[in-house]
Design an enzyme around this catalytic site. Structure first.
Site, PDB file in Angstrom:
ATOM      1  N   SER A   1       0.832  -1.215   0.000  1.00  0.00           N
ATOM      2  CA  SER A   1       0.000   0.000   0.000  1.00  0.00           C
ATOM      3  C   SER A   1       0.865   1.263   0.000  1.00  0.00           C
ATOM      4  O   SER A   1       1.865   1.355   0.720  1.00  0.00           O
ATOM      5  CB  SER A   1      -0.891  -0.007   1.243  1.00  0.00           C
ATOM      6  OG  SER A   1      -1.650   1.180   1.283  1.00  0.00           O
TER       7      SER A   1
ATOM      8  N   CYS B   1      -0.390   3.522  10.420  1.00  0.00           N
ATOM      9  CA  CYS B   1       0.206   4.703   9.788  1.00  0.00           C
ATOM     10  C   CYS B   1       0.808   5.614  10.861  1.00  0.00           C
ATOM     11  O   CYS B   1       0.091   6.056  11.763  1.00  0.00           O
ATOM     12  CB  CYS B   1      -0.823   5.465   8.967  1.00  0.00           C
ATOM     13  SG  CYS B   1      -0.131   6.979   8.264  1.00  0.00           S
TER      14      CYS B   1
ATOM     15  N   THR C   1       6.039   1.026   8.285  1.00  0.00           N
ATOM     16  CA  THR C   1       7.352   1.683   8.394  1.00  0.00           C
ATOM     17  C   THR C   1       7.857   1.774   9.835  1.00  0.00           C
ATOM     18  O   THR C   1       7.085   1.768  10.800  1.00  0.00           O
ATOM     19  CB  THR C   1       7.265   3.104   7.816  1.00  0.00           C
ATOM     20  OG1 THR C   1       6.122   3.757   8.382  1.00  0.00           O
ATOM     21  CG2 THR C   1       7.134   3.073   6.306  1.00  0.00           C
TER      22      THR C   1
ATOM     23  N   GLY D   1      12.392   0.860   2.877  1.00  0.00           N
ATOM     24  CA  GLY D   1      13.464   0.629   1.903  1.00  0.00           C
ATOM     25  C   GLY D   1      14.458  -0.414   2.389  1.00  0.00           C
ATOM     26  O   GLY D   1      14.267  -1.036   3.437  1.00  0.00           O
TER      27      GLY D   1
HETATM   28  C1  SIN Z   1       1.360   4.459   6.074  1.00  0.00           C
HETATM   29  O1  SIN Z   1       2.508   4.468   6.527  1.00  0.00           O
HETATM   30  O2  SIN Z   1       0.529   3.659   6.503  1.00  0.00           O
HETATM   31  C2  SIN Z   1       0.918   5.396   5.008  1.00  0.00           C
HETATM   32  C3  SIN Z   1       1.852   6.505   4.765  1.00  0.00           C
HETATM   33  C4  SIN Z   1       1.144   7.829   4.757  1.00  0.00           C
HETATM   34  O3  SIN Z   1       0.226   8.033   3.967  1.00  0.00           O
HETATM   35  O4  SIN Z   1       1.523   8.674   5.573  1.00  0.00           O
END
Ligand code: SIN
Length: 310
Positions: free
Chosen positions: A25, A134, A199, A223
């Site tokens: 995503s 997120c 992340t 990454g």
């Molecule tokens: C996410 O890390 O889930 C989405 C990244 C974002 O839109 O800030």
């Protein structure tokens, strides 16, 4: 003697996907942006940019900053909103024979179910991935995703709203002391799979101005640098739950992808590496069978490490 092709199919909940390579995503738009060089049809599936009830403009700039070994982002869930997705994007994905997992984020616990009820009025999607991880929004991100109680509750509400023939995935944050506890909560709530990992929290500093570069200070790091972290989190998760684990984080080659199956993943998502190479996931699908055969495996399941259970 002719060689039997490896079996690449993977079942997640009630849905069988032709192969286990998905796009992550937020890294491949809505699956429609690269159709000239990378059509979505041959992939195991496309996981869309996270959709919310209303369109969102996202955070102020800067929102993306390259780092020596990865990428920091603070997008803030910019997206077209569920209605524009259903009206404009989903019919085109359907025409392209794409298998679609719709990533969703709600502002409150009930909104996840409301989004699914809206989605359920349309054909052409295989499942949803609840984005409970997120790091770049004040509400509806890590506040939900670092709390096992809320994860279980939101997952249960979503499962109750989901048509019986669709798959329910929950995307987890690595920014906790025990991702296994989060995964157990999602399993308890009725998830068919957990996606690991979103992340890793990161900060870039502007030394001259003596402040963090991103307006929200902390951003999400992805990454190549996070590959070993993602592998460790998938291993921990696979030991904690019985449902499939979808591995994501730092994949840049077919062998990176296969490493996730060794530590217990049933499928993988390719993310940040799609920015410089938008056709990377498609090429991995093409390479998958030959590389498995070279490794003497008849399916990705055969790569699983025997020591995983204990
Ligand atoms: C996410 O890390 O889930 C989405 C990244 C974002 O839109 O800030």
């Amino acid at each position: 003697m002719s060689q039997v092709s490896p079996d690449l199919s993977v079942q997640i909940g009630p849905v069988t996907f032709e192969n286990p390579i998905f796009t992550a995503s937020g890294t491949w738009g809505y699956g429609l942006e690269y159709t000239d060089i990378a059509p979505p049809g041959p992939l195991g599936g496309v996981v869309t940019k996270t959709l919310t009830m209303e369109p969102r403009l996202g955070n102020t700039q800067p929102r993306v900053r390259e780092q020596p070994h990865g990428l920091l982002n603070s997008i803030g869930l910019e997206n077209v909103g569920i209605n524009a997705f259903l009206g404009e994007k989903l019919p085109r994905l359907r025409f392209l024979n794409a298998s679609v997992i719709v990533s969703l984020a709600g502002r409150d616990e009930d909104e996840f179910a409301t989004l699914i009820q809206r989605l359920a009025q349309f054909p052409g999607w295989a499942g949803v991935e609840l984005n409970l991880s997120c790091p770049n929004v004040a509400r509806g991100g890590l506040d939900f995703g670092q709390d096992p109680v809320r994860i279980e509750r939101i997952t249960a509400l979503a499962r109750a709203a989901l048509p019986a023939d669709r798959s329910l995935w929950v995307k987890l944050t690595p920014n906790v002391s025990s991702i296994g506890d989060l995964a157990k909560a999602a399993e308890q709530g009725g998830a068919h799979a957990v996606t690991c990992i979103n992340t890793v929290l990161g900060v870039e500093v502007n030394l001259q101005e003596r402040r963090p570069v991103f307006p929200r200070a902390v951003a999400g790091y992805s990454g190549p640098a996070i590959l070993p972290i993602a592998l460790a989190k998938v291993l921990e998760t696979a030991r904690a739950v019985s449902i499939p684990v979808v591995g994501v984080g730092g994949i840049g080659s077919i062998d990176d992808a296969l490493a996730f199956f060794v530590v217990g993943a049933s499928a993988v998502q390719v993310g940040t590496s799609l920015f410089p190479e938008p056709d990377l996931a498609n090429r991995m699908v093409e390479q998958f069978s030959a590389r498995l055969t070279e490794l003497g495996a008849a399916s990705p399941r055969e790569l699983r490490w025997e020591g995983l259970a204990g």
